[in-house]
Design a protein around this motif. Sequence first.
Motif, PDB file in Angstrom:
ATOM      1  N   LEU A  65       0.824  -1.207   0.000  1.00  0.00           N
ATOM      2  CA  LEU A  65       0.000   0.000   0.000  1.00  0.00           C
ATOM      3  C   LEU A  65       0.860   1.260   0.000  1.00  0.00           C
ATOM      4  O   LEU A  65       0.543   2.244  -0.675  1.00  0.00           O
ATOM      5  CB  LEU A  65      -0.945  -0.007   1.202  1.00  0.00           C
ATOM      6  CG  LEU A  65      -2.101  -1.013   1.122  1.00  0.00           C
ATOM      7  CD1 LEU A  65      -2.805  -1.132   2.465  1.00  0.00           C
ATOM      8  CD2 LEU A  65      -3.096  -0.600   0.040  1.00  0.00           C
ATOM      9  N   VAL A 101     -11.439   1.330   3.342  1.00  0.00           N
ATOM     10  CA  VAL A 101     -10.011   1.121   3.594  1.00  0.00           C
ATOM     11  C   VAL A 101      -9.708   1.189   5.085  1.00  0.00           C
ATOM     12  O   VAL A 101      -8.947   0.364   5.619  1.00  0.00           O
ATOM     13  CB  VAL A 101      -9.168   2.168   2.827  1.00  0.00           C
ATOM     14  CG1 VAL A 101      -7.712   2.123   3.279  1.00  0.00           C
ATOM     15  CG2 VAL A 101      -9.260   1.920   1.333  1.00  0.00           C
ATOM     16  N   SER A 105      -8.215  -1.894   7.226  1.00  0.00           N
ATOM     17  CA  SER A 105      -6.966  -1.759   7.973  1.00  0.00           C
ATOM     18  C   SER A 105      -7.147  -2.155   9.432  1.00  0.00           C
ATOM     19  O   SER A 105      -6.248  -2.737  10.051  1.00  0.00           O
ATOM     20  CB  SER A 105      -6.457  -0.310   7.884  1.00  0.00           C
ATOM     21  OG  SER A 105      -6.233   0.065   6.543  1.00  0.00           O
ATOM     22  N   ALA A 162      -7.847  -3.003   0.943  1.00  0.00           N
ATOM     23  CA  ALA A 162      -7.015  -2.874   2.129  1.00  0.00           C
ATOM     24  C   ALA A 162      -6.503  -4.231   2.600  1.00  0.00           C
ATOM     25  O   ALA A 162      -5.399  -4.329   3.149  1.00  0.00           O
ATOM     26  CB  ALA A 162      -7.805  -2.197   3.255  1.00  0.00           C
ATOM     27  N   ILE A 197      -7.017   4.821  -1.997  1.00  0.00           N
ATOM     28  CA  ILE A 197      -6.855   3.618  -1.180  1.00  0.00           C
ATOM     29  C   ILE A 197      -5.501   3.570  -0.488  1.00  0.00           C
ATOM     30  O   ILE A 197      -5.403   3.231   0.695  1.00  0.00           O
ATOM     31  CB  ILE A 197      -7.050   2.360  -2.058  1.00  0.00           C
ATOM     32  CG1 ILE A 197      -8.529   2.226  -2.445  1.00  0.00           C
ATOM     33  CG2 ILE A 197      -6.571   1.093  -1.343  1.00  0.00           C
ATOM     34  CD1 ILE A 197      -8.795   1.186  -3.516  1.00  0.00           C
ATOM     35  N   SER A 198      -4.440   3.916  -1.201  1.00  0.00           N
ATOM     36  CA  SER A 198      -3.095   3.675  -0.680  1.00  0.00           C
ATOM     37  C   SER A 198      -2.725   4.564   0.502  1.00  0.00           C
ATOM     38  O   SER A 198      -2.080   4.099   1.454  1.00  0.00           O
ATOM     39  CB  SER A 198      -2.064   3.846  -1.798  1.00  0.00           C
ATOM     40  OG  SER A 198      -2.130   5.143  -2.356  1.00  0.00           O
ATOM     41  N   GLY A 201      -4.730   3.608   3.609  1.00  0.00           N
ATOM     42  CA  GLY A 201      -4.370   2.209   3.864  1.00  0.00           C
ATOM     43  C   GLY A 201      -3.004   2.089   4.503  1.00  0.00           C
ATOM     44  O   GLY A 201      -2.812   1.332   5.467  1.00  0.00           O
ATOM     45  N   TYR A 205      -2.109   0.599   8.249  1.00  0.00           N
ATOM     46  CA  TYR A 205      -1.214  -0.533   8.499  1.00  0.00           C
ATOM     47  C   TYR A 205      -0.049  -0.159   9.416  1.00  0.00           C
ATOM     48  O   TYR A 205       0.506  -1.014  10.091  1.00  0.00           O
ATOM     49  CB  TYR A 205      -0.713  -1.118   7.177  1.00  0.00           C
ATOM     50  CG  TYR A 205      -1.638  -2.198   6.650  1.00  0.00           C
ATOM     51  CD1 TYR A 205      -1.333  -3.539   6.809  1.00  0.00           C
ATOM     52  CD2 TYR A 205      -2.840  -1.874   6.028  1.00  0.00           C
ATOM     53  CE1 TYR A 205      -2.182  -4.534   6.348  1.00  0.00           C
ATOM     54  CE2 TYR A 205      -3.699  -2.848   5.568  1.00  0.00           C
ATOM     55  CZ  TYR A 205      -3.365  -4.184   5.726  1.00  0.00           C
ATOM     56  OH  TYR A 205      -4.223  -5.166   5.290  1.00  0.00           O
TER      57      TYR A 205
END
Length: 283
Positions: A65, A101, A105, A162, A197-198, A201, A205
């Motif tokens: 991600l 997301v 996560s 995710a 998303i990234s 995300g 994380y």
Amino acid sequence: MFGIPLFDLAWLAVALLAAGALTGLLAGVFGVGGGAVAVPILYELFRIVEVPEEVRMPLCVGTSLAIIIPTSIRSFNAHRAKGAVDMSILRVWAVPVVIGVIMGSFVARYAPADLFKAVFVAVAGVSAVRLLFGKDTWRFGLDMPSKPIMVVYGWIIGVLSALMGIGGGQLSNLFMTFYNRPIHQAVATSSGLGILISIPGAIGYIYAGWPRAAEFPDVVALQPPLALGYISLLGFLFIVPTSAWLAPVGARLAHRLSKRRLEVAFGIFLVLVCARFFASLVT
């Protein structure tokens, strides 16, 4: 470092640079963030450096991600410059995707390793069947559905992305082609989802993996300064340069391919990814 020979570390560095190049190229061609490439490669890397199975897969997903952030930005800008991105779809999906997301996560903090692999296999398998064997009659409709349904789809895309460590391209490509959108437009629009998303995300994380690092103090790959939570800074630093460099090249290539060639190429790629993780689930 990591208890393995310097030659092996050098080989891994070269492999990560090459993986970054392939990740960026595929991100541009298929409108994906490259996670479907990065996650399997990172999984092998972390196996070699003896990251425990309990945290190996989420470490791959979180790192993927983070890698997707610059790659998806460059891919999206390249597709938008060609006028192929449907911004109206991205505006509808923005909020539900981010919420999904965040929820995905949170699940990652407690989920077993096999859950990540199972999601990978399921989504990659369905997508591959649609791309390789689907017909134009395989549709849910001739136009995009109403906004409430779009919101639900956006949330699902966010949650699954995710858990897979992808930029949402596989899922949104599948969704848009089922609603009669051309594959080129689906690919281009999907590249914008990678940004939505990234970023949340990766942050999620970091939060999910921070306490897990304390549970595995002897695993160097999980400890700062080599990692932040479930994000490996080593993997990030080696993959990002070549992936961001080649993403625009892939985007230009995508617009030169015919619709069917793009579908078949993406479908074969997903079959390979699906097979890799299915094998790790049953062994």
